[in-house]
Design an enzyme around this catalytic site. Sequence first.
Site, PDB file in Angstrom:
ATOM      1  N   GLN A  35      51.568  61.684   4.663  1.00  0.00           N
ATOM      2  CA  GLN A  35      51.317  61.224   3.297  1.00  0.00           C
ATOM      3  C   GLN A  35      50.330  60.056   3.256  1.00  0.00           C
ATOM      4  O   GLN A  35      50.042  59.460   4.291  1.00  0.00           O
ATOM      5  CB  GLN A  35      52.643  60.792   2.644  1.00  0.00           C
ATOM      6  CG  GLN A  35      53.456  59.858   3.512  1.00  0.00           C
ATOM      7  CD  GLN A  35      54.980  60.035   3.347  1.00  0.00           C
ATOM      8  OE1 GLN A  35      55.476  60.558   2.354  1.00  0.00           O
ATOM      9  NE2 GLN A  35      55.721  59.640   4.358  1.00  0.00           N
ATOM     10  N   ASP A  90      61.628  52.425   4.758  1.00  0.00           N
ATOM     11  CA  ASP A  90      61.474  50.960   4.826  1.00  0.00           C
ATOM     12  C   ASP A  90      62.762  50.261   5.291  1.00  0.00           C
ATOM     13  O   ASP A  90      62.756  49.054   5.511  1.00  0.00           O
ATOM     14  CB  ASP A  90      61.059  50.419   3.459  1.00  0.00           C
ATOM     15  CG  ASP A  90      61.941  50.984   2.349  1.00  0.00           C
ATOM     16  OD1 ASP A  90      61.461  51.810   1.547  1.00  0.00           O
ATOM     17  OD2 ASP A  90      63.133  50.651   2.322  1.00  0.00           O
ATOM     18  N   GLU A 110      64.243  59.995   9.299  1.00  0.00           N
ATOM     19  CA  GLU A 110      62.997  59.742   8.577  1.00  0.00           C
ATOM     20  C   GLU A 110      61.909  60.622   9.168  1.00  0.00           C
ATOM     21  O   GLU A 110      61.761  60.717  10.393  1.00  0.00           O
ATOM     22  CB  GLU A 110      62.621  58.253   8.714  1.00  0.00           C
ATOM     23  CG  GLU A 110      61.229  57.869   8.352  1.00  0.00           C
ATOM     24  CD  GLU A 110      60.814  58.204   6.930  1.00  0.00           C
ATOM     25  OE1 GLU A 110      59.763  58.849   6.762  1.00  0.00           O
ATOM     26  OE2 GLU A 110      61.543  57.806   5.996  1.00  0.00           O
ATOM     27  N   GLY A 143      64.369  65.804   7.419  1.00  0.00           N
ATOM     28  CA  GLY A 143      65.785  65.764   7.066  1.00  0.00           C
ATOM     29  C   GLY A 143      66.388  67.154   6.974  1.00  0.00           C
ATOM     30  O   GLY A 143      67.557  67.363   7.319  1.00  0.00           O
ATOM     31  N   ASP A 160      67.544  59.040   0.337  1.00  0.00           N
ATOM     32  CA  ASP A 160      66.556  58.081  -0.186  1.00  0.00           C
ATOM     33  C   ASP A 160      65.175  58.652   0.081  1.00  0.00           C
ATOM     34  O   ASP A 160      64.460  58.245   0.987  1.00  0.00           O
ATOM     35  CB  ASP A 160      66.723  56.725   0.514  1.00  0.00           C
ATOM     36  CG  ASP A 160      65.665  55.728   0.069  1.00  0.00           C
ATOM     37  OD1 ASP A 160      65.311  54.826   0.855  1.00  0.00           O
ATOM     38  OD2 ASP A 160      65.143  55.889  -1.065  1.00  0.00           O
ATOM     39  N   SER A 161      64.825  59.633  -0.737  1.00  0.00           N
ATOM     40  CA  SER A 161      63.600  60.398  -0.469  1.00  0.00           C
ATOM     41  C   SER A 161      62.461  59.979  -1.382  1.00  0.00           C
ATOM     42  O   SER A 161      62.668  59.261  -2.357  1.00  0.00           O
ATOM     43  CB  SER A 161      63.893  61.877  -0.738  1.00  0.00           C
ATOM     44  OG  SER A 161      64.038  62.055  -2.140  1.00  0.00           O
ATOM     45  N   THR A 162      61.269  60.485  -1.080  1.00  0.00           N
ATOM     46  CA  THR A 162      60.158  60.397  -2.018  1.00  0.00           C
ATOM     47  C   THR A 162      60.429  61.401  -3.134  1.00  0.00           C
ATOM     48  O   THR A 162      61.499  62.004  -3.185  1.00  0.00           O
ATOM     49  CB  THR A 162      58.857  60.772  -1.274  1.00  0.00           C
ATOM     50  OG1 THR A 162      59.123  61.904  -0.439  1.00  0.00           O
ATOM     51  CG2 THR A 162      58.385  59.641  -0.387  1.00  0.00           C
TER      52      THR A 162
HETATM   53  N1  SAM Z   1      63.177  54.557  -2.899  1.00  0.00           N
HETATM   54  C1  SAM Z   1      62.022  55.303  -2.823  1.00  0.00           C
HETATM   55  C2  SAM Z   1      61.914  56.202  -4.017  1.00  0.00           C
HETATM   56  O1  SAM Z   1      62.890  56.274  -4.765  1.00  0.00           O
HETATM   57  O2  SAM Z   1      60.847  56.736  -4.265  1.00  0.00           O
HETATM   58  C3  SAM Z   1      62.012  56.056  -1.522  1.00  0.00           C
HETATM   59  C4  SAM Z   1      61.856  55.153  -0.444  1.00  0.00           C
HETATM   60  S1  SAM Z   1      61.700  55.784   1.139  1.00  0.00           S
HETATM   61  C5  SAM Z   1      60.215  54.978   1.522  1.00  0.00           C
HETATM   62  C6  SAM Z   1      61.276  57.481   1.094  1.00  0.00           C
HETATM   63  C7  SAM Z   1      61.101  58.028   2.495  1.00  0.00           C
HETATM   64  O3  SAM Z   1      61.381  59.442   2.525  1.00  0.00           O
HETATM   65  C8  SAM Z   1      59.663  57.897   3.024  1.00  0.00           C
HETATM   66  O4  SAM Z   1      59.647  57.004   4.106  1.00  0.00           O
HETATM   67  C9  SAM Z   1      59.272  59.322   3.444  1.00  0.00           C
HETATM   68  O5  SAM Z   1      58.513  59.371   4.616  1.00  0.00           O
HETATM   69  C10 SAM Z   1      60.660  59.952   3.632  1.00  0.00           C
HETATM   70  N2  SAM Z   1      60.673  61.423   3.572  1.00  0.00           N
HETATM   71  C11 SAM Z   1      59.969  62.222   2.724  1.00  0.00           C
HETATM   72  N3  SAM Z   1      60.230  63.519   2.995  1.00  0.00           N
HETATM   73  C12 SAM Z   1      61.134  63.540   4.031  1.00  0.00           C
HETATM   74  C13 SAM Z   1      61.803  64.585   4.751  1.00  0.00           C
HETATM   75  N4  SAM Z   1      61.584  65.872   4.464  1.00  0.00           N
HETATM   76  N5  SAM Z   1      62.677  64.235   5.725  1.00  0.00           N
HETATM   77  C14 SAM Z   1      62.916  62.921   6.021  1.00  0.00           C
HETATM   78  N6  SAM Z   1      62.287  61.880   5.387  1.00  0.00           N
HETATM   79  C15 SAM Z   1      61.426  62.195   4.396  1.00  0.00           C
END
Ligand code: SAM
Length: 290
Positions: A35, A90, A110, A143, A160-162
Amino acid sequence: MAEKRWISETLFDEQGFRMSYQVERVLYEMKTEHQDLVLFEHRFFGKMLMLDGATQVTSKDEFVYHEMMTHVPILAHGNAKEVLIVGGGDCGIAEEVLKHKSVKRLTQVEIDASVVEFSKEHFPEFTKPVLGDKRFDLVIDDGMNFVAKTDRRFDVIIVDSTDPQGPGKVLFSSRFYAACKRCMAKGGVMVTQNGVPILQPGELSSGIAKFRKLFADGFCYVAAIPTYVGGHMAMGWATDNKRLREIPLATLAARYRKAGRFPTKYWTPEVHKAAFALPRFIAELVARAK
Ligand code: SAM
């Protein structure tokens, strides 16, 4: 003097709406394997992380989301030992989970190692206590793969995903939720990042509809996070233990005392209970979710 740069969140371009921030200093900007990542300093919100044009975390208001995604499921459960975070790059949520001495093991899965790597440098307030805690283990994986294959069972699963775009898309699928149910311990609960209902109504209703095909109780609770623009943020709730949403206030207060009354800036037993009292337009969205 050169005009300061503005960075805009592009998540709601479809709605013809952008939130823009004047940049004091760009601390980090790169295209990772998964990303687009930019971290910059903002004079009011402090450090701000954006992934694929969507605000992830800011120093100013991180406590709202991190506390509500953590203390609500863990104190509702009342005896959570094994906790899983999917995403959480994070480590802001991990830091809150590890405040619970009852938690014996916390696993964070992650997909993007570089998000954790750069958080070590730029979010030490999260990563230092977490990476120094022997209860914590970090898995770099999608995940979806992890929950589909693990033989472990979790009392609390925090997604806690994107947003449902790019690598995060699969984390909003029925296949993912079914795999989370498979690795959930008896009486366990899952909470999810489920968007801002007034701007992303479909994300909430489709999520809850998927929960209800798998779990006895599919619902959500809300909190207001200034930089997740659009008013209430919805956090998905999925469990087979219908009583978890009905825990009395006195019991929540007693569990918080037993947990050592660690400092919070948003979560209180009263706010916990109130978060499940949904405004009518969200309650109707949830009621109609099939
Ligand atoms: N709190 C934030 C929000 O509500 O938008 C999310 C914070 S956290 C930084 C989101 C994390 O999800 C990112 O570090 C991203 O790399 C991770 N992520 C996205 N897709 C994923 C997947 N398929 N498996 C594991 N982690 C994933």
